[in-house]
Design a protein around this motif. Structure first.
Motif, PDB file in Angstrom:
ATOM      1  N   ARG A   1      -4.361   8.256   0.309  1.00  0.00           N
ATOM      2  CA  ARG A   1      -5.499   8.188  -0.611  1.00  0.00           C
ATOM      3  C   ARG A   1      -6.135   6.806  -0.481  1.00  0.00           C
ATOM      4  NH1 ARG A   1      -4.415   5.042  -5.062  1.00  0.00           N
ATOM      5  NH2 ARG A   1      -2.212   4.645  -5.454  1.00  0.00           N
ATOM      6  N   ASP A   2      -7.415   6.708  -0.843  1.00  0.00           N
ATOM      7  CA  ASP A   2      -8.118   5.429  -0.738  1.00  0.00           C
ATOM      8  C   ASP A   2      -7.585   4.464  -1.795  1.00  0.00           C
ATOM      9  OD1 ASP A   2      -9.501   6.924   1.047  1.00  0.00           O
ATOM     10  OD2 ASP A   2     -11.494   6.504   0.241  1.00  0.00           O
ATOM     11  N   ALA A   3      -7.259   3.266  -1.360  1.00  0.00           N
ATOM     12  CA  ALA A   3      -6.750   2.264  -2.302  1.00  0.00           C
ATOM     13  C   ALA A   3      -6.869   0.874  -1.712  1.00  0.00           C
ATOM     14  CB  ALA A   3      -5.284   2.557  -2.640  1.00  0.00           C
ATOM     15  N   LEU A   4      -6.821  -0.109  -2.610  1.00  0.00           N
ATOM     16  CA  LEU A   4      -6.777  -1.508  -2.200  1.00  0.00           C
ATOM     17  C   LEU A   4      -5.480  -2.111  -2.715  1.00  0.00           C
ATOM     18  CD1 LEU A   4     -10.390  -2.611  -3.278  1.00  0.00           C
ATOM     19  CD2 LEU A   4      -9.656  -1.909  -1.002  1.00  0.00           C
ATOM     20  N   ALA A   5      -5.048  -3.189  -2.075  1.00  0.00           N
ATOM     21  CA  ALA A   5      -3.925  -3.983  -2.579  1.00  0.00           C
ATOM     22  C   ALA A   5      -4.304  -5.441  -2.377  1.00  0.00           C
ATOM     23  CB  ALA A   5      -2.639  -3.654  -1.819  1.00  0.00           C
ATOM     24  N   VAL A   6      -3.887  -6.290  -3.296  1.00  0.00           N
ATOM     25  CA  VAL A   6      -4.214  -7.713  -3.194  1.00  0.00           C
ATOM     26  C   VAL A   6      -2.922  -8.528  -3.191  1.00  0.00           C
ATOM     27  CG1 VAL A   6      -5.291  -9.689  -4.348  1.00  0.00           C
ATOM     28  CG2 VAL A   6      -6.480  -7.492  -4.289  1.00  0.00           C
ATOM     29  N   LEU A   7      -2.767  -9.365  -2.177  1.00  0.00           N
ATOM     30  CA  LEU A   7      -1.638 -10.291  -2.135  1.00  0.00           C
ATOM     31  C   LEU A   7      -2.182 -11.709  -2.105  1.00  0.00           C
ATOM     32  CD1 LEU A   7      -0.486  -7.631  -0.481  1.00  0.00           C
ATOM     33  CD2 LEU A   7       1.481  -9.126  -0.270  1.00  0.00           C
ATOM     34  N   ARG A   8      -1.700 -12.509  -3.043  1.00  0.00           N
ATOM     35  CA  ARG A   8      -2.125 -13.906  -3.103  1.00  0.00           C
ATOM     36  C   ARG A   8      -0.989 -14.767  -2.581  1.00  0.00           C
ATOM     37  NH1 ARG A   8      -1.977 -16.979  -7.712  1.00  0.00           N
ATOM     38  NH2 ARG A   8      -3.236 -18.860  -7.628  1.00  0.00           N
TER      39      ARG A   8
ATOM     40  N   ALA B   1      -8.733   3.113  13.750  1.00  0.00           N
ATOM     41  CA  ALA B   1      -9.206   4.483  13.566  1.00  0.00           C
ATOM     42  C   ALA B   1      -8.030   5.465  13.559  1.00  0.00           C
ATOM     43  CB  ALA B   1     -10.212   4.838  14.654  1.00  0.00           C
ATOM     44  N   SER B   2      -7.083   5.276  14.479  1.00  0.00           N
ATOM     45  CA  SER B   2      -5.951   6.213  14.529  1.00  0.00           C
ATOM     46  C   SER B   2      -5.046   6.053  13.307  1.00  0.00           C
ATOM     47  CB  SER B   2      -5.158   6.011  15.818  1.00  0.00           C
ATOM     48  OG  SER B   2      -4.696   4.684  15.901  1.00  0.00           O
TER      49      SER B   2
ATOM     50  N   ALA C   1      -6.881   0.649   2.468  1.00  0.00           N
ATOM     51  CA  ALA C   1      -6.534   1.957   3.028  1.00  0.00           C
ATOM     52  C   ALA C   1      -7.661   2.886   2.624  1.00  0.00           C
ATOM     53  CB  ALA C   1      -5.212   2.471   2.446  1.00  0.00           C
ATOM     54  N   ALA C   2      -8.355   3.472   3.597  1.00  0.00           N
ATOM     55  CA  ALA C   2      -9.503   4.294   3.212  1.00  0.00           C
ATOM     56  C   ALA C   2      -9.812   5.351   4.250  1.00  0.00           C
ATOM     57  CB  ALA C   2     -10.734   3.422   2.997  1.00  0.00           C
ATOM     58  N   ARG C   3     -10.164   6.522   3.756  1.00  0.00           N
ATOM     59  CA  ARG C   3     -10.732   7.566   4.607  1.00  0.00           C
ATOM     60  C   ARG C   3     -12.232   7.673   4.343  1.00  0.00           C
ATOM     61  NH1 ARG C   3      -7.643  11.573   6.929  1.00  0.00           N
ATOM     62  NH2 ARG C   3      -5.389  11.402   6.651  1.00  0.00           N
TER      63      ARG C   3
ATOM     64  N   LEU D   1       0.837  -1.206   0.000  1.00  0.00           N
ATOM     65  CA  LEU D   1       0.000   0.000   0.000  1.00  0.00           C
ATOM     66  C   LEU D   1       0.873   1.258   0.000  1.00  0.00           C
ATOM     67  CD1 LEU D   1      -2.836  -0.962   2.546  1.00  0.00           C
ATOM     68  CD2 LEU D   1      -3.152  -0.489   0.106  1.00  0.00           C
ATOM     69  N   ALA D   2       1.997   1.191   0.724  1.00  0.00           N
ATOM     70  CA  ALA D   2       2.917   2.334   0.750  1.00  0.00           C
ATOM     71  C   ALA D   2       3.603   2.487  -0.603  1.00  0.00           C
ATOM     72  CB  ALA D   2       3.950   2.145   1.866  1.00  0.00           C
ATOM     73  N   GLU D   3       3.930   1.352  -1.209  1.00  0.00           N
ATOM     74  CA  GLU D   3       4.620   1.332  -2.498  1.00  0.00           C
ATOM     75  C   GLU D   3       3.806   2.053  -3.583  1.00  0.00           C
ATOM     76  OE1 GLU D   3       7.576   0.303  -2.996  1.00  0.00           O
ATOM     77  OE2 GLU D   3       7.734   0.079  -5.184  1.00  0.00           O
ATOM     78  N   VAL D   4       2.472   1.920  -3.534  1.00  0.00           N
ATOM     79  CA  VAL D   4       1.635   2.587  -4.537  1.00  0.00           C
ATOM     80  C   VAL D   4       1.176   3.973  -4.054  1.00  0.00           C
ATOM     81  CG1 VAL D   4       0.871   0.452  -5.634  1.00  0.00           C
ATOM     82  CG2 VAL D   4      -0.495   1.415  -3.765  1.00  0.00           C
ATOM     83  N   GLY D   5       1.767   4.434  -2.947  1.00  0.00           N
ATOM     84  CA  GLY D   5       1.525   5.805  -2.503  1.00  0.00           C
ATOM     85  C   GLY D   5       0.226   6.019  -1.737  1.00  0.00           C
ATOM     86  N   ALA D   6      -0.412   4.925  -1.281  1.00  0.00           N
ATOM     87  CA  ALA D   6      -1.706   5.071  -0.606  1.00  0.00           C
ATOM     88  C   ALA D   6      -1.557   5.403   0.870  1.00  0.00           C
ATOM     89  CB  ALA D   6      -2.529   3.796  -0.772  1.00  0.00           C
ATOM     90  N   VAL D   7      -0.455   4.947   1.479  1.00  0.00           N
ATOM     91  CA  VAL D   7      -0.264   5.164   2.918  1.00  0.00           C
ATOM     92  C   VAL D   7       1.201   5.514   3.204  1.00  0.00           C
ATOM     93  CG1 VAL D   7      -2.061   3.478   3.524  1.00  0.00           C
ATOM     94  CG2 VAL D   7       0.314   2.740   3.380  1.00  0.00           C
TER      95      VAL D   7
END
Lengths: 162, 102
Positions: A78-85, A70-71, A104-106, A34-40
């Protein structure tokens, strides 16, 4: 408003052949992606681990949806999803997990996708199709919310207005 | 133990911690299931349940916090996120106007 799966789940945020030693390792990889794609920011991972330790995000049918507390929202850019299989499965509080869908979502933009995920997981055949998907595009397509989100097996109670 | 009738439920609140994952999923599912019913489905943090909620649905791990935060609102705890019988009972009570004991 709901967003199409492709807007929230970038192909770069899909890993089809991940390997994790245990649940915490899998969650760390989710946070990293999620951090890699800039979401968090990197702080998000600790909040994801904290959440798993209070209430597991295991859903059923070999799928977990790790996300922060919550914290931890402060670490969401930004809001995003990531999928790991995880083809070799990860022990997730006693459940074998093949697919982690990290969130990752607000806002609520991913609500329709999660509702679609629930429908998929309530149908063992569709759930297997999701676990066995072999391309990022296929996963994105499977998670795309149905145009008319009507429960499929429910008989019509009244005549169609069309 | 409180009993409410499904027909009296106008606002159903799913209480959660972060409001990012399971509660959002459940809210999406309940909105689908109750689309034709005069019921508002919301999800809010467990510490800020709105006073006008008619029923609160939340994970068993959060039920005590929900009851403390909203002592006058019936709380329906569930164990699993998918197909929990407690949640199915709420849907059925709203659709059929039956009684719900919580």
């Amino acid at each position: 408003m709901s967003e199409p799966a492709a807007a929230l789940l970038h192909p770069r945020a899909v890993r089809l052949d991940a390997v994790a030693a245990d649940r915490d390792d899998a969650v760390r990889q989710c946070g990293w992606l999620l951090a890699e794609v800039g979401a968090v920011t990197s702080a998000y991972t600790d909040s994801m681990l904290e959440r798993e330790r209070s209430i597991s995000t295991y859903l059923g049918e070999g799928v977990a949806i790790p996300h922060g507390t919550a914290s931890g929202k402060n670490a969401v850019r930004r809001d995003a999803l990531a999928v790991l299989r995880f083809p070799d499965e990860v022990d997730w509080d006693g459940h074998p997990v093949t697919l982690a869908i990290a969130i990752a979502a607000r806002g609520d933009g991913h609500m329709a996708i999660l509702a679609e995920l629930a429908q998929i997981l309530l149908d063992p055949d569709r759930a297997r199709g999701l676990r066995e998907a072999t391309t990022a595009d296929e996963i994105i397509r499977l998670l795309q919310p149905a145009e008319d989100p009507e429960p499929e097996k429910e008989p019509e109670e009244e005549g169609s207005a069309l | 133990m409180t009993t409410i009738n499904g027909k009296d439920i106008r606002k159903l609140v799913i209480a959660c911690d972060a409001g990012m994952g399971s509660s959002v999923m459940l809210a999406g599912q309940l909105r689908r299931a109750l689309k034709k019913q005069p019921v508002t489905v919301e999800h809010t943090p467990v510490d800020s349940i709105p006073a006008d909620a008619d029923v609160v649905v939340c994970h068993t791990g959060l039920a005590e916090r929900a009851r403390r935060g909203a002592p006058d609102v019936p709380v329906v705890p569930f164990e699993v996120y998918l197909g929990d019988p407690a949640v199915d009972k709420v849907i059925k009570a709203i659709k059929d106007g039956g009684d719900l004991s919580v």
